[in-house]
Design a protein around this motif. Sequence first.
Motif, PDB file in Angstrom:
ATOM      1  N   TYR A  83       0.924  -1.323  -0.019  1.00 35.71           N
ATOM      2  CA  TYR A  83      -0.009   0.352   0.013  1.00 35.71           C
ATOM      3  C   TYR A  83       0.881   1.074  -0.175  1.00 35.71           C
ATOM      4  CZ  TYR A  83      -3.355  -3.200   1.704  1.00 35.71           C
ATOM      5  OH  TYR A  83      -4.107  -4.616   1.675  1.00 35.71           O
ATOM      6  N   TYR A  85       1.773   5.141  -0.066  1.00 35.83           N
ATOM      7  CA  TYR A  85       0.918   6.420   0.373  1.00 35.83           C
ATOM      8  C   TYR A  85       1.714   7.472  -0.422  1.00 35.83           C
ATOM      9  CZ  TYR A  85      -1.285   4.456   4.489  1.00 35.83           C
ATOM     10  OH  TYR A  85      -2.017   3.863   5.264  1.00 35.83           O
ATOM     11  N   ARG A  86       0.886   8.637  -0.540  1.00 36.88           N
ATOM     12  CA  ARG A  86       1.403   9.896  -1.309  1.00 36.88           C
ATOM     13  C   ARG A  86       2.763  10.410  -0.802  1.00 36.88           C
ATOM     14  NH1 ARG A  86      -2.060  15.248  -1.870  1.00 36.88           N
ATOM     15  NH2 ARG A  86      -1.239  15.402   0.575  1.00 36.88           N
ATOM     16  N   TYR A 111      -4.023   7.728   3.538  1.00 37.22           N
ATOM     17  CA  TYR A 111      -4.095   6.635   2.478  1.00 37.22           C
ATOM     18  C   TYR A 111      -5.071   7.089   1.368  1.00 37.22           C
ATOM     19  CZ  TYR A 111      -3.601   2.075  -0.270  1.00 37.22           C
ATOM     20  OH  TYR A 111      -3.509   1.435  -1.253  1.00 37.22           O
ATOM     21  N   HIS A 112      -4.397   7.209   0.346  1.00 40.31           N
ATOM     22  CA  HIS A 112      -5.250   7.646  -1.012  1.00 40.31           C
ATOM     23  C   HIS A 112      -6.110   9.051  -0.963  1.00 40.31           C
ATOM     24  CE1 HIS A 112      -5.911   3.635  -3.292  1.00 40.31           C
ATOM     25  NE2 HIS A 112      -4.625   3.874  -3.043  1.00 40.31           N
ATOM     26  N   ARG A 115      -6.760  11.097  -3.918  1.00 41.30           N
ATOM     27  CA  ARG A 115      -7.920  10.808  -4.599  1.00 41.30           C
ATOM     28  C   ARG A 115      -9.195  11.474  -4.237  1.00 41.30           C
ATOM     29  NH1 ARG A 115      -7.521   3.961  -5.766  1.00 41.30           N
ATOM     30  NH2 ARG A 115      -5.171   4.203  -6.353  1.00 41.30           N
ATOM     31  N   GLU A 128      -6.153  -0.392   4.631  1.00 40.77           N
ATOM     32  CA  GLU A 128      -6.047  -0.102   3.464  1.00 40.77           C
ATOM     33  C   GLU A 128      -6.870  -0.915   2.569  1.00 40.77           C
ATOM     34  OE1 GLU A 128      -2.244   1.031   5.307  1.00 40.77           O
ATOM     35  OE2 GLU A 128      -3.602  -0.818   5.459  1.00 40.77           O
ATOM     36  N   HIS A 132      -9.748  -0.134  -0.534  1.00 38.71           N
ATOM     37  CA  HIS A 132      -9.841  -0.794  -1.929  1.00 38.71           C
ATOM     38  C   HIS A 132     -11.194  -1.315  -1.938  1.00 38.71           C
ATOM     39  CE1 HIS A 132      -5.289  -1.385  -1.865  1.00 38.71           C
ATOM     40  NE2 HIS A 132      -5.595  -0.088  -2.072  1.00 38.71           N
ATOM     41  N   GLU A 135     -13.535   1.597  -2.893  1.00 36.74           N
ATOM     42  CA  GLU A 135     -13.164   1.986  -4.175  1.00 36.74           C
ATOM     43  C   GLU A 135     -13.868   1.266  -5.130  1.00 36.74           C
ATOM     44  OE1 GLU A 135      -9.187   4.456  -3.151  1.00 36.74           O
ATOM     45  OE2 GLU A 135      -9.042   2.404  -3.805  1.00 36.74           O
TER      46      GLU A 135
END
Length: 509
Positions: A83, A85-86, A111-112, A115, A128, A132, A135
């Motif tokens: 996973y 992360y940015r 996390y994410h 987005r 995480e 998902h 999403e």
Amino acid sequence: MGRASFDRVLDAFRNKGLHVQMRGNEAADAQAPGHSAKDRSVSVQSVEGQTLVHSHSDPTQDVLYELGLTMQDLFDEKKGVEYRYRDGRVVHRSPDKKFRQSGNTKGKDLYHVERIGDADPVWMVEGEKDVHALEALGRVAVCTAMGAGKAAMFDLSPLHNRKVLVVRDMDETGLKHALQVRDLLEGKSQVVILEPLVGKDAADHVAAGHGWEQFRPAVLPEPEAEPEPVNEEFERAVAFELERLEVKDEVRRRRSAIGAAELQPIYLDEVLAVPDTPNWLIPDLLERRDRLVLTGSEGSGKSYFTRQLAIAAAAGVHPFNGYQIKPLRVLAIDAENTVLQWSRNTRYLASLAGQYGVRDPGRQVLVSAGVRLDLTRQADVDQVHRLIDRHQPDMLLIGPLYKLVPQAINNDDDAAPLIVALDGFRERGVAMVMEAHAGHGKSLGGERDLRPRGSAALLGWPEFGLGLRTIDDDDSMVHVVRWRGDRDPRDWPHRLRRGVTGEMPWMPA
């Protein structure tokens, strides 16, 4: 999406001759092994990096076993999933659910988070895999790294000024995490806490084939009442008043210690004219204002003796010969035993005394149990005075002596304030019955000395000092021993045996 693992799972069903019904490109319902062709009780959902499988009938692990699949087969890569992360953090998850981190492990990004964009609402979940799963349903979701309880370590500002739907995990830790997120976003976001329709978390909910609109409102604990604000001025006033009362008690104590008694002598002929008529409470045993101290070794039956004396007399029956007498009012202040112990240990005695006496002792005996007193404090002495004045008892059963003072009664100075307090009770016209523990020393004859433990001042104080001594180590029989001479002749029994059913606990032998 996790196409590699998704295709692998579907192929395993088909290779077993089981039917698979697709729900779009990324989800399917399949026939469970051993079930009919109409069965579609296994849900399969592709998410990023892995596949979620949920069986509605048999245990999911059993289904995977029948298909020849392992947990590794549910991931696109057999080593698990990463996973990313940015801000550079990487969380590594193995198929057996072990986690480790690499990269920027001090990062604060969710996390994410990249987005989120203009999305409103945003879903907040615990892990995480849950991100998902949501999403896969077309939702925008985020989470903090490395599980629950760490929300305060991350930057939640991207969630401000929008609706946040928090899906809790169905355990205590998950609830605490959801509440922590809610509290951190209070006043900054509109937060709604939801819970999965089935399973432990959002991923289980999605794996079971349920949609995002089927999450239900979470059942939350009742909010705790806000504590009353502290009024500092009031608290200072209370502290001042308590201190004033303590000073007042100390003044009373010192005055009682140094104040002179008021002497009122009368001539001898007036003394000789005083009628010599006994004021019996229990004929031939106790007069009003008599003082009895009973000793014995631990377990010798002292408490049964004193309670029998009090409860039988309250019922209007002589405690040892069974003759009916005038019922007494009794105040029992037991600083050692509890109310429950009194209930257990006096139920039989009270019932028996009520049968043989003339009155139900239940309303003749007032009991204060389990509260230790300090009769060196005037405040405690005054409490007893108020009880005596209010209820006007004939007999005061109080003790044991060592529970009436804050320290051992080792000398006359220790005993003096206790004796002064007890004499103050006696002056209100009650007969007093007390228990005391015997010392551990031996008499000249080699038997245990039954005199009260502590100061010699206690030896000469009561009218009657009795002790219970077992006979030849047979605790069913005791001698009633006088450890001080009676001030007046009384008919105390010389030997007692433990009563059988239908008799008092102690019977003359």
